[in-house]
Design a protein around this motif. Structure first.
Motif, PDB file in Angstrom:
ATOM      1  N   ARG A  65       0.829  -1.208   0.000  1.00  0.00           N
ATOM      2  CA  ARG A  65       0.000   0.000   0.000  1.00  0.00           C
ATOM      3  C   ARG A  65       0.864   1.258   0.000  1.00  0.00           C
ATOM      4  O   ARG A  65       0.559   2.235  -0.702  1.00  0.00           O
ATOM      5  N   ALA A  66       1.955   1.225   0.786  1.00  0.00           N
ATOM      6  CA  ALA A  66       2.855   2.378   0.831  1.00  0.00           C
ATOM      7  C   ALA A  66       3.507   2.600  -0.534  1.00  0.00           C
ATOM      8  O   ALA A  66       3.634   3.745  -0.979  1.00  0.00           O
ATOM      9  N   ASN A  82       1.001   4.164  -2.855  1.00  0.00           N
ATOM     10  CA  ASN A  82       0.781   5.579  -2.547  1.00  0.00           C
ATOM     11  C   ASN A  82       1.922   6.470  -3.067  1.00  0.00           C
ATOM     12  O   ASN A  82       1.701   7.663  -3.311  1.00  0.00           O
ATOM     13  N   ARG A  83       3.097   5.881  -3.226  1.00  0.00           N
ATOM     14  CA  ARG A  83       4.233   6.661  -3.725  1.00  0.00           C
ATOM     15  C   ARG A  83       4.223   6.803  -5.236  1.00  0.00           C
ATOM     16  O   ARG A  83       4.968   7.592  -5.787  1.00  0.00           O
ATOM     17  N   GLN A  84       3.381   5.971  -5.884  1.00  0.00           N
ATOM     18  CA  GLN A  84       3.324   6.047  -7.334  1.00  0.00           C
ATOM     19  C   GLN A  84       2.724   7.385  -7.768  1.00  0.00           C
ATOM     20  O   GLN A  84       1.727   7.872  -7.193  1.00  0.00           O
ATOM     21  N   GLY A  97       0.437   9.987  -9.543  1.00  0.00           N
ATOM     22  CA  GLY A  97      -0.937   9.875  -9.983  1.00  0.00           C
ATOM     23  C   GLY A  97      -1.127  10.012 -11.461  1.00  0.00           C
ATOM     24  O   GLY A  97      -2.101   9.589 -12.014  1.00  0.00           O
TER      25      GLY A  97
END
Length: 203
Positions: free
Chosen positions: A195-196, A199-201, A203
């Motif tokens: 998940r982390a 989230n760093r990908q 957008g």
């Protein structure tokens, strides 16, 4: 004496304690009415116990921050193989007198023997590839994938115990619960990491 060396030495001695206990019981005639069964079951119980202790190293390291714990994991894993080997060869040699036909018949007819022997066979490549040289030879990725067999072996060990016990399943159920917690923690941490990363990908 360095603290880690002292800890490893104490842990090594502690891992030998179950074997020393069996030897003491043998010489003091305290193995019960069925000594072969007592020895086989005791060795099997300690194999599974040490396997779960080995699997607890990573969670303990993450929870306590004591990264040096990772340096005793290999030793614990080899003790798992040592006790599993004693467990199997006591069954095959002492109980079955190395009668291959009888052993094969047991493997085919008795599911708990089938599972137990399968787990022991799966432990062999893990023990053989436990050295740093083998880890480098296999490369970290392939070595890691191979050693994930330990999770399957642990589940098989718990199943083996459940199949063996006929009435009171309290003890194998406790082992199963501990294994479920240890595997659940790993899955939770992996999910958090995934998940982390997501989230760093961008957008």
């Amino acid at each position: 004496m360095k603290p880690l060396f002292a800890f490893k030495a104490a842990l090594f001695a502690l891992c030998l304690a179950p074997l020393a206990r069996l030897v003491f019981f043998a010489f003091s005639d305290r193995l019960g009415a069925n000594p072969i069964e007592f020895v086989i079951r005791s060795l099997g119980t300690w194999t599974l116990t040490l396997l779960l202790v080995t699997l607890s190293i990573t969670p303990l390291r993450r929870l306590t921050g004591w990264n040096s714990l990772i340096r005793v994991r290999r030793m614990l894993g080899l003790f798992v193989f040592f006790y599993a080997g004693l467990h199997f060869f006591t069954y095959a040699g002492v109980d079955q007198s190395f009668d291959l036909s009888a052993i094969l018949a047991d493997i085919v007819k008795r599911p708990y023997i089938t599972v137990g022997v399968t787990c022991f066979v799966l432990l062999i490549p893990l023990a053989v590839t436990s050295t740093n040289a083998m880890q480098r030879r296999l490369s970290g990725r392939r070595w890691q994938l191979l050693h994930r067999l330990v999770y399957l072996i642990a589940a098989g060990g718990v199943l083996h115990y459940f199949q063996l016990v006929k009435k009171d399943i309290t003890q194998p159920a406790l082992y199963g619960l501990v294994l479920a917690v240890l595997l659940g923690m790993r899955l939770w941490w992996r999910w958090q990491a995934a998940r982390a990363a997501a989230n760093r990908q961008p957008g």
